[in-house]
Scaffold this motif. Structure first.
Motif, PDB file in Angstrom:
ATOM      1  N   UNK A   9       0.825  -1.203   0.000  1.00  0.00           N
ATOM      2  CA  UNK A   9       0.000   0.000   0.000  1.00  0.00           C
ATOM      3  C   UNK A   9       0.864   1.259   0.000  1.00  0.00           C
ATOM      4  N   UNK A  10       1.999   1.191   0.679  1.00  0.00           N
ATOM      5  CA  UNK A  10       2.909   2.332   0.680  1.00  0.00           C
ATOM      6  C   UNK A  10       3.407   2.612  -0.739  1.00  0.00           C
ATOM      7  N   UNK A  11       3.854   1.575  -1.420  1.00  0.00           N
ATOM      8  CA  UNK A  11       4.332   1.747  -2.788  1.00  0.00           C
ATOM      9  C   UNK A  11       3.243   2.227  -3.720  1.00  0.00           C
ATOM     10  N   UNK A  12       2.018   1.727  -3.506  1.00  0.00           N
ATOM     11  CA  UNK A  12       0.891   2.116  -4.350  1.00  0.00           C
ATOM     12  C   UNK A  12       0.547   3.586  -4.166  1.00  0.00           C
ATOM     13  N   UNK A  13       0.594   4.080  -2.943  1.00  0.00           N
ATOM     14  CA  UNK A  13       0.253   5.490  -2.725  1.00  0.00           C
ATOM     15  C   UNK A  13       1.271   6.420  -3.378  1.00  0.00           C
ATOM     16  N   UNK A  14       2.544   6.016  -3.362  1.00  0.00           N
ATOM     17  CA  UNK A  14       3.563   6.824  -4.049  1.00  0.00           C
ATOM     18  C   UNK A  14       3.262   6.863  -5.545  1.00  0.00           C
ATOM     19  N   UNK A  15       2.909   5.709  -6.108  1.00  0.00           N
ATOM     20  CA  UNK A  15       2.598   5.664  -7.543  1.00  0.00           C
ATOM     21  C   UNK A  15       1.353   6.480  -7.870  1.00  0.00           C
ATOM     22  N   UNK A  16       0.294   6.326  -7.074  1.00  0.00           N
ATOM     23  CA  UNK A  16      -0.934   7.073  -7.342  1.00  0.00           C
ATOM     24  C   UNK A  16      -0.696   8.576  -7.198  1.00  0.00           C
ATOM     25  N   UNK A  17       0.165   8.960  -6.251  1.00  0.00           N
ATOM     26  CA  UNK A  17       0.517  10.371  -6.127  1.00  0.00           C
ATOM     27  C   UNK A  17       1.157  10.892  -7.394  1.00  0.00           C
ATOM     28  N   UNK A  18       2.044  10.088  -7.992  1.00  0.00           N
ATOM     29  CA  UNK A  18       2.663  10.478  -9.262  1.00  0.00           C
ATOM     30  C   UNK A  18       1.631  10.579 -10.380  1.00  0.00           C
ATOM     31  N   UNK A  19       0.772   9.565 -10.477  1.00  0.00           N
ATOM     32  CA  UNK A  19      -0.233   9.533 -11.551  1.00  0.00           C
ATOM     33  C   UNK A  19      -1.142  10.754 -11.479  1.00  0.00           C
TER      34      UNK A  19
END
Length: 301
Positions: A284-294
């Motif tokens: 979930x941590x990695x996903x939030x970083x990615x979604x923040x970028x998107x």
């Protein structure tokens, strides 16, 4: 008085369904957490390299390649650990430990998956193909490092992070300093989540002679993880700002910080199941970083 001789037949050979199930367990498709932990840094790199719009054909090559190489890594990892997994509580049910898959089969599966991934990457430029050879070597080397060093997590991080320079090379035909900073951040992230993972097996690992950062850090494990989490998130912040990212990306990092704090709460008592949940939470941590970028690229301008 004599008893009639009882003939014991040969064990029933496994059916094709049972063999397929054992192979799927060998490559951990039933436990995709490793795919996600490898996938997120690759996607971070692709979005940064493509300025929010990476070519979709390259994205698909990396997504499929991640699944193939993570699966190959699991096969060679179990081959390397085949003599110790049966003595570790968490791993004693793995196919090689139980004997449902032979060491020869594990090596064949590793080679087949690696070759498939290599054929896939041949669709990219020659520089990325050359970098993929390093990725294969790192995937092969990592499982054996647990016998020689207390920081095998560094090799895992290098294997998981090597998709970053490959992504930049595939999209831009160059690897800027920002890519190497992201690679270092991914190395640190691997130290974090794989130390949490190793905390689950610490007592068993000491008994069988497996080395890990959880054993190396000892009573300082939670403090070291906390410092690494701060360094990891600080690096991501610096990378994002250098790439011109704004509020959406920073918001993603704030959520990631919340997950890091939650992980500290989980590992507070070093209870194995809670440490494993902390490890899983990194998805979930990695996903939030990615979604923040998107969202930042899509909505932040």
């Amino acid at each position: 008085m004599t008893f009639p001789e009882i003939k014991i037949g040969q064990p029933r050979p496994p059916t094709w369904r049972e063999r397929l199930s054992a192979y799927l367990m060998l490559v951990r498709l039933n436990r995709p957490i490793g795919i996600f932990l490898l996938m997120w840094p690759a996607l971070w790199a692709l979005w940064l390299a493509g300025n929010g719009h990476p070519p979709w054909q390259i994205v698909m090559i990396f997504v499929i390649g991640v699944v193939l190489m993570r699966s190959a890594g699991c096969a060679i990892n179990d081959f390397a650990d085949r003599k110790v997994d049966a003595h570790v509580t968490r791993t004693k049910e793995r196919p090689l430990a139980k004997g449902t898959v032979t060491p020869q089969e594990a090596v064949i599966i590793f080679l087949a998956l690696s070759l498939t991934a290599f054929v896939l990457v041949l669709q990219l430029n020659w520089q990325t193909v050359a970098l993929s050879v390093v990725a294969l070597l790192l995937t092969f080397i990592y499982p054996f490092m647990k016998r020689f060093t207390h920081v095998p997590q560094l090799f895992l991080g290098a294997a998981f992070g090597w998709a970053i320079p490959m992504a930049f090379m595939a999209v831009n035909e160059s690897i800027p300093n920002l890519a190497w900073l992201l690679f270092i951040a991914t190395l640190i992230w691997a130290l974090i989540y794989d130390t949490q993972y190793a905390m689950v097996d610490r007592e068993d690992d000491v008994q069988v002679g497996i080395k890990s950062t959880a054993i190396l850090f000892g009573q300082w494990d939670r403090v070291v993880i906390a410092l690494l989490q701060l360094l990891f998130l600080s690096l991501l912040l610096g990378i994002g700002l250098s790439a011109g990212r704004g509020a959406w990306f920073i918001g993603g990092l704030v959520l990631a910080l919340g997950f890091a704090v939650y992980q500290q709460w989980l590992i507070h008592h070093r209870e194995p199941n809670a440490c494993f949940q902390a490890f899983l939470n990194n998805n979930y941590l990695g996903m939030t970083v990615f979604l923040g970028l998107v969202f930042d690229y899509a909505l932040g301008g």
